[in-house]
Structures are given as C-alpha cells and as structure tokens.
Enzyme design. Structure first.
Site, PDB file in Angstrom:
ATOM      1  N   ASN A 119     -64.029  -0.598  60.013  1.00 20.92           N
ATOM      2  CA  ASN A 119     -63.753   0.063  58.741  1.00 20.92           C
ATOM      3  C   ASN A 119     -65.029   0.601  58.085  1.00 20.92           C
ATOM      4  O   ASN A 119     -65.956  -0.154  57.802  1.00 20.92           O
ATOM      5  CB  ASN A 119     -63.069  -0.953  57.810  1.00 20.92           C
ATOM      6  CG  ASN A 119     -62.276  -0.280  56.720  1.00 20.92           C
ATOM      7  OD1 ASN A 119     -62.337   0.938  56.554  1.00 20.92           O
ATOM      8  ND2 ASN A 119     -61.521  -1.073  55.967  1.00 20.92           N
TER       9      ASN A 119
ATOM     10  N   ARG B 101     -50.288 -15.275  52.435  1.00 21.65           N
ATOM     11  CA  ARG B 101     -51.599 -15.262  51.790  1.00 21.65           C
ATOM     12  C   ARG B 101     -51.410 -14.740  50.372  1.00 21.65           C
ATOM     13  O   ARG B 101     -50.808 -13.681  50.170  1.00 21.65           O
ATOM     14  CB  ARG B 101     -52.546 -14.337  52.564  1.00 21.65           C
ATOM     15  CG  ARG B 101     -53.960 -14.354  52.041  1.00 21.65           C
ATOM     16  CD  ARG B 101     -54.825 -13.290  52.698  1.00 21.65           C
ATOM     17  NE  ARG B 101     -54.871 -12.108  51.884  1.00 21.65           N
ATOM     18  CZ  ARG B 101     -55.891 -11.228  51.877  1.00 21.65           C
ATOM     19  NH1 ARG B 101     -56.924 -11.411  52.682  1.00 21.65           N
ATOM     20  NH2 ARG B 101     -55.862 -10.167  51.106  1.00 21.65           N
TER      21      ARG B 101
ATOM     22  N   TYR C  42     -60.751  -7.101  44.512  1.00 22.45           N
ATOM     23  CA  TYR C  42     -60.719  -6.594  45.881  1.00 22.45           C
ATOM     24  C   TYR C  42     -59.436  -7.042  46.590  1.00 22.45           C
ATOM     25  O   TYR C  42     -59.052  -8.207  46.515  1.00 22.45           O
ATOM     26  CB  TYR C  42     -61.941  -7.117  46.651  1.00 22.45           C
ATOM     27  CG  TYR C  42     -61.950  -6.685  48.095  1.00 22.45           C
ATOM     28  CD1 TYR C  42     -62.304  -5.386  48.442  1.00 22.45           C
ATOM     29  CD2 TYR C  42     -61.574  -7.555  49.105  1.00 22.45           C
ATOM     30  CE1 TYR C  42     -62.284  -4.972  49.755  1.00 22.45           C
ATOM     31  CE2 TYR C  42     -61.561  -7.149  50.427  1.00 22.45           C
ATOM     32  CZ  TYR C  42     -61.914  -5.858  50.743  1.00 22.45           C
ATOM     33  OH  TYR C  42     -61.891  -5.447  52.042  1.00 22.45           O
TER      34      TYR C  42
ATOM     35  N   ASP D 237     -57.760 -15.984  50.293  1.00 23.11           N
ATOM     36  CA  ASP D 237     -59.011 -15.395  50.790  1.00 23.11           C
ATOM     37  C   ASP D 237     -59.976 -15.239  49.623  1.00 23.11           C
ATOM     38  O   ASP D 237     -59.692 -14.525  48.657  1.00 23.11           O
ATOM     39  CB  ASP D 237     -58.684 -14.021  51.403  1.00 23.11           C
ATOM     40  CG  ASP D 237     -59.837 -13.446  52.198  1.00 23.11           C
ATOM     41  OD1 ASP D 237     -60.969 -13.974  52.074  1.00 23.11           O
ATOM     42  OD2 ASP D 237     -59.605 -12.477  52.943  1.00 23.11           O
TER      43      ASP D 237
ATOM     44  N   HIS E 197     -62.980 -13.982  49.999  1.00 26.01           N
ATOM     45  CA  HIS E 197     -63.791 -12.789  50.286  1.00 26.01           C
ATOM     46  C   HIS E 197     -65.274 -13.040  50.027  1.00 26.01           C
ATOM     47  O   HIS E 197     -65.956 -12.199  49.431  1.00 26.01           O
ATOM     48  CB  HIS E 197     -63.311 -11.589  49.460  1.00 26.01           C
ATOM     49  CG  HIS E 197     -61.981 -11.056  49.898  1.00 26.01           C
ATOM     50  ND1 HIS E 197     -61.743 -10.575  51.165  1.00 26.01           N
ATOM     51  CD2 HIS E 197     -60.805 -10.935  49.246  1.00 26.01           C
ATOM     52  CE1 HIS E 197     -60.493 -10.175  51.258  1.00 26.01           C
ATOM     53  NE2 HIS E 197     -59.891 -10.397  50.123  1.00 26.01           N
TER      54      HIS E 197
ATOM     55  N   GLU F 148     -59.929 -19.086  52.919  1.00 31.41           N
ATOM     56  CA  GLU F 148     -60.679 -18.206  53.826  1.00 31.41           C
ATOM     57  C   GLU F 148     -61.974 -17.710  53.204  1.00 31.41           C
ATOM     58  O   GLU F 148     -62.005 -17.383  52.010  1.00 31.41           O
ATOM     59  CB  GLU F 148     -59.773 -17.007  54.163  1.00 31.41           C
ATOM     60  CG  GLU F 148     -60.438 -15.997  55.067  1.00 31.41           C
ATOM     61  CD  GLU F 148     -59.576 -14.753  55.258  1.00 31.41           C
ATOM     62  OE1 GLU F 148     -58.341 -14.834  55.077  1.00 31.41           O
ATOM     63  OE2 GLU F 148     -60.140 -13.701  55.586  1.00 31.41           O
TER      64      GLU F 148
ATOM     65  N   GLU G  77     -64.174 -13.289  59.779  1.00 29.47           N
ATOM     66  CA  GLU G  77     -63.640 -11.971  60.138  1.00 29.47           C
ATOM     67  C   GLU G  77     -64.756 -10.934  60.265  1.00 29.47           C
ATOM     68  O   GLU G  77     -64.552  -9.891  60.867  1.00 29.47           O
ATOM     69  CB  GLU G  77     -62.562 -11.514  59.146  1.00 29.47           C
ATOM     70  CG  GLU G  77     -63.091 -11.161  57.789  1.00 29.47           C
ATOM     71  CD  GLU G  77     -61.990 -10.763  56.818  1.00 29.47           C
ATOM     72  OE1 GLU G  77     -60.894 -11.324  56.896  1.00 29.47           O
ATOM     73  OE2 GLU G  77     -62.248  -9.891  55.979  1.00 29.47           O
TER      74      GLU G  77
ATOM     75  N   ARG H 194     -61.726 -16.772  62.557  1.00 26.65           N
ATOM     76  CA  ARG H 194     -61.127 -15.502  62.126  1.00 26.65           C
ATOM     77  C   ARG H 194     -61.578 -14.303  62.959  1.00 26.65           C
ATOM     78  O   ARG H 194     -60.998 -13.230  62.873  1.00 26.65           O
ATOM     79  CB  ARG H 194     -61.533 -15.242  60.667  1.00 26.65           C
ATOM     80  CG  ARG H 194     -60.929 -16.194  59.690  1.00 26.65           C
ATOM     81  CD  ARG H 194     -59.527 -15.815  59.318  1.00 26.65           C
ATOM     82  NE  ARG H 194     -59.451 -14.574  58.582  1.00 26.65           N
ATOM     83  CZ  ARG H 194     -58.426 -13.731  58.659  1.00 26.65           C
ATOM     84  NH1 ARG H 194     -57.415 -13.971  59.451  1.00 26.65           N
ATOM     85  NH2 ARG H 194     -58.431 -12.619  57.935  1.00 26.65           N
TER      86      ARG H 194
ATOM     87  N   GLU I 242     -52.821 -13.212  61.419  1.00 28.12           N
ATOM     88  CA  GLU I 242     -52.598 -12.393  60.228  1.00 28.12           C
ATOM     89  C   GLU I 242     -51.769 -11.165  60.596  1.00 28.12           C
ATOM     90  O   GLU I 242     -51.986 -10.544  61.636  1.00 28.12           O
ATOM     91  CB  GLU I 242     -53.948 -11.941  59.655  1.00 28.12           C
ATOM     92  CG  GLU I 242     -53.820 -11.072  58.417  1.00 28.12           C
ATOM     93  CD  GLU I 242     -55.179 -10.705  57.824  1.00 28.12           C
ATOM     94  OE1 GLU I 242     -56.206 -10.876  58.512  1.00 28.12           O
ATOM     95  OE2 GLU I 242     -55.199 -10.245  56.675  1.00 28.12           O
TER      96      GLU I 242
ATOM     97  N   TRP J 216     -70.729  -9.615  49.465  1.00 25.86           N
ATOM     98  CA  TRP J 216     -69.486  -9.480  50.173  1.00 25.86           C
ATOM     99  C   TRP J 216     -69.185 -10.808  50.748  1.00 25.86           C
ATOM    100  O   TRP J 216     -69.952 -11.443  51.368  1.00 25.86           O
ATOM    101  CB  TRP J 216     -69.574  -8.459  51.291  1.00 25.86           C
ATOM    102  CG  TRP J 216     -68.961  -7.241  50.804  1.00 25.86           C
ATOM    103  CD1 TRP J 216     -69.564  -6.036  50.642  1.00 25.86           C
ATOM    104  CD2 TRP J 216     -67.618  -7.114  50.356  1.00 25.86           C
ATOM    105  NE1 TRP J 216     -68.674  -5.178  50.117  1.00 25.86           N
ATOM    106  CE2 TRP J 216     -67.470  -5.812  49.921  1.00 25.86           C
ATOM    107  CE3 TRP J 216     -66.525  -7.986  50.239  1.00 25.86           C
ATOM    108  CZ2 TRP J 216     -66.276  -5.335  49.412  1.00 25.86           C
ATOM    109  CZ3 TRP J 216     -65.358  -7.514  49.733  1.00 25.86           C
ATOM    110  CH2 TRP J 216     -65.238  -6.198  49.322  1.00 25.86           C
TER     111      TRP J 216
HETATM  112  O1  KDG Z   1     -61.727  -3.943  56.400  1.00 24.16           O
HETATM  113  C1  KDG Z   1     -61.761  -5.161  55.742  1.00 24.16           C
HETATM  114  C2  KDG Z   1     -60.393  -5.766  55.644  1.00 24.16           C
HETATM  115  O2  KDG Z   1     -59.840  -5.863  56.891  1.00 24.16           O
HETATM  116  C3  KDG Z   1     -60.477  -7.111  54.984  1.00 24.16           C
HETATM  117  O3  KDG Z   1     -60.855  -6.972  53.672  1.00 24.16           O
HETATM  118  C4  KDG Z   1     -59.167  -7.806  55.019  1.00 24.16           C
HETATM  119  O4  KDG Z   1     -60.215  -9.794  54.202  1.00 24.16           O
HETATM  120  C5  KDG Z   1     -59.307  -9.261  54.803  1.00 24.16           C
HETATM  121  C6  KDG Z   1     -58.279 -10.082  55.407  1.00 24.16           C
HETATM  122  O5  KDG Z   1     -58.434 -11.292  55.366  1.00 24.16           O
HETATM  123  O6  KDG Z   1     -57.329  -9.515  55.932  1.00 24.16           O
HETATM  124 MG    MG Z   2     -60.361 -11.882  54.825  1.00 25.00          MG
END
Ligand code: KDG
Ligand code: MG
Length: 404
Positions: free
Chosen positions: A39, A149, A161, A212, A214, A238, A264, A285, A341, A404
């Site tokens: 992305n 989630r 976000y 999540d 993040h 997460e 992730e 992840r 997911e 982030w």
């Molecule tokens: O491109 C980033 C997304 O895939 C992400 O923000 C999604 O955090 C995410 C998740 O757990 O699906």
């Molecule tokens: Mg995530």
C-alpha cells in the site's frame, strides 16, 4: 523434464485501489500469479521487479522454489525491507502457483494437505461513535461471523485511523500525498475499555472480539490497556506498540494475559525472533504477500509452533485476492492456524480477479482449482490505471510527529 521461466510481467491495476500482480510464464504454457501489493509503495515494488527480478528469473526452473527464494534473499546484498520482500513474496507465490498447476493439485496439498476443511475469519466493525460501533458489531454477527475486530471513533479526536468517514468500505490510504491526523493517546486509553465493556455486555461471551491499536501506545500504556481489557477476554490485542522494539513486549506480558498479535508490517523471521523465543506474543500477523511468500512463512509458522504461537495473517482489502486465496490454502494446511483476517473486496475488484474462495457462516474455504486458483482478467485490469495514494501521518496536538 526440463521447465523454464520464459518471461514475467507486472500488472498494476486500480479497481478502487491499487493492486500489483506478478505474472510468471513458462515454456510449458503454464503461468503463475503472485501478489506484490504494498500500500502506497506499489511503484517501488514494480521498479525492483522490473529492473532486476524479472531479468534474473528468466531461464530458471520454476520448480526450484527453495533455491530461487534464497537466490533473491541470500543472494542480495541489501536484505530484508518491505519493498524487496514484497517483490520476493510475489515471485515465490507465482512459483508455487505454477508448481500446483504443473502437478494438477491445489496449493494446500503441497503444504501437507488439509488440517481443516475451512478457516475461521474475523470481520471488521468500525463505527464513528460507541453506539454506531455497537450497531456495526451486530451487523457482522448477523452475517454469521464468530469473530469481530472492533474499532471506534474516539470522543475528542477528530479522525481515527481505520474508521472511515464513509464507512461503506475500508481504505486507509488517501489519494495524493499524506494528510495529517491528530492523535491523543490518553483520550484513546480512557475510551477503549468502556467500549469493550459495552460490546461484551451487548453480545455475550461467545463472540470473539479483537482490537487493533495500530502501534499507538508506549509499552507502559499498552500494558495498562491490555490489563484493563482483561475482563472482556479479547481474542487478541493487535500491534499494541511499535513492533521494532521487541523487548517492549516484555513489559506488556508481565502485566496481562490479554493475547497479543503483532507483525503486519514485518517482513522476515528476524523481526520475530525475540517475540517467539521468549513467548511474548500469541499470533503472527506477517502475511504471505509481505513476508517472503509461502516458502518463508512456512518456516516462520513452523518455528512459531514450537513455542505454541499461532498464525493470524493480515488480510485487509489492500492485499489482493491472490494473497487471500494463497493464505486460505496455507491456513488449511498448517497445524498452528489461529484465525484469518477477512474484509470482502469490493465487487469491482472481483470483476478483475476471478476468485476461487467463498465465505460462509464465519469461515472461508477454497475450491480445488490447481495452484492458488485465482486468475486475473487483464483486459478488465487495463480499465483501471494506477492512482497514487498514501497513508495519513500522525501528529500529537502540539505538532509532534507520532508513530505508526
Ligand atoms: O495498508 C494498511 C492496512 O492494511 C492496515 O491498516 C490494516 O491494520 C490493518 C489491519 O489490521 O487490517
Ligand atoms: Mg492491523
């Protein structure tokens, strides 16, 4: 019999969002597809594939998945990193696709056969307010999901976000350059336990709940959150902290038994060694598309299984249907599968990609098409040219750049 790679091409298409697909051709008339979508960095992965990987692939025997993986990993002076690993993931997926098609068998058979018939998935419920979020959880439960989630807008924070203003689909990237979002961790920490108290009492004990963070907390803040969420028995919390500080998880672990999922944004086993060997997490992840494909993730999953850690692959809609199908095969085969997911792609995406999986009552399954089983309609793909997109950046109220 000899088999050779004769050519490969990168197909970039934007049916609502960008997807990067590698198509590898062989002298046997069989081709394979791999997902290389990263992305916001689609062009960077494309450039690496086109300028180096594709010329280096031509002439190789596609069946040598192990050696080719190491050719691009060990053979490269500049190892690891999201861009190069996404490219390597796509190569690896495409070669496993070819292997399955050559042997006329679905991918899961090459990974040990079926450990299960279908894989449990979790849905997304994103609401602007607590009430809105409760309603969204109810809607996902009605669709049969056993795991949801839960994300919500936070009182006093303008935008959160992952919680879209138009909530018809999930898209964290925006067209053009990054815009700024403002963040306040203390407001977030005050609100989330209340949210989960309400969700638990509204939906009972059986629904699996996930959340999540993040990467938005410091280790001690994440420890507080994990501890305060303990009564609501999350399936997982997460990315509670920014994952590059693996030692940071020790603090959270000492304080709470809330299960942790992380990674992730990771791309190799070396991002996970402390987490796994010290049992600091419960779910991996890192997805096939960003973590070196099937060849590497099989090793990571096997290593994790020794430490009783399960998989819970990233599967947002910015990962293509090729990755999702490959993940379902993988999840069906391994013993230490946890959850997958799942956010359904928009219809326009499934017009470009012909998919072989289906959702039913909380689970995904794939059919027995050989290889990964997804195809790409190139004519339709050409109708949707690349469009630049980027993530927002985060600042605290005083302007300080945030994680982030
Ligand atoms: O491109 C980033 C997304 O895939 C992400 O923000 C999604 O955090 C995410 C998740 O757990 O699906
Ligand atoms: Mg995530």
């Amino acid at each position: 019999m000899l088999m050779k790679i004769t050519d490969a091409r990168v197909i970039v298409t934007c049916p609502g969002r960008n997807f990067v697909t590698l198509k590898v051709y062989t002298d046997q008339g069989i081709y394979g597809l791999g997902d290389a979508t990263l992305n916001g960095m689609e062009k960077a992965v494309t450039a690496y594939l086109e300028s180096f990987c594709i010329p280096a692939l031509i002439g190789k025997d596609p069946r040598n998945t192990e050696d080719i993986w190491h050719y691009f990993y060990r053979g490269s002076y500049w190892k690891r990193g999201s861009v190069t690993m996404a490219a390597l993931s796509a190569i690896d997926m495409a070669l496993w696709d070819i292997k399955g098609k050559t042997l006329d068998t679905p991918l899961y058979n090459l990974l040990g056969g079926k450990s299960r018939e279908k894989v449990m998935v979790y849905a997304h419920a994103n609401g602007k307010t607590l009430e809105d979020t409760l309603e969204k959880v109810g809607l996902e439960k009605e669709k049969g999901f056993l795991a949801v989630r839960v994300q919500s807008g936070i009182p006093g924070i303008d935008s959160t976000y992952g919680v879209a203003k138009d909530s018809s689909f999930y898209e964290p990237a925006h067209k053009g350059l990054p815009h700024v979002e403002y963040w306040d961790t203390s407001k977030y920490l005050n609100f989330i336990p209340l949210l989960f108290e309400k969700v638990r009492s509204a939906f009972g004990d059986d629904l699996h709940l996930l959340h999540d963070v993040h990467h938005r907390c410091m280790p001690i803040e994440a420890a507080r959150l994990a501890k305060e969420l303990e009564p609501f028995h999350l399936f997982w919390l997460e990315d509670p902290v920014s994952g590059e500080l693996q030692e940071g998880l020790r603090l959270i672990r000492k304080q709470s038994s809330t299960p942790i999922a992380i990674g992730e944004v990771f791309n190799t086993i070396y991002d996970y060694t402390t987490f796994i060997t010290e049992q600091l997490i419960d779910y991996i992840r890192m997805p096939l598309v960003h973590g070196g494909g099937i060849t590497h993730l099989k090793k990571v999953a096997d290593f994790a299984s020794v430490y009783h850690i399960h998989t819970g692959f990233h599967g947002a809609t910015d990962l293509s249907p090729v990755n999702l199908a490959a993940s379902i095969h993988f999840n069906m085969a391994i013993n230490n599968f946890g959850i997958q997911e799942y956010m359904p792609h928009q219809d326009i995406v499934n017009e470009v990609f012909r998919i072989n999986y289906r959702y039913q009552e909380g689970f995904l399954s794939v059919d027995d098409t050989p290889g990964i089983g997804v195809d790409l309609d190139e004519e339709k793909a050409r109708k949707y040219p690349y469009a630049m997109g980027s993530f927002p950046v985060n600042r605290k109220a005083d302007g300080t750049m945030f994680y982030w």
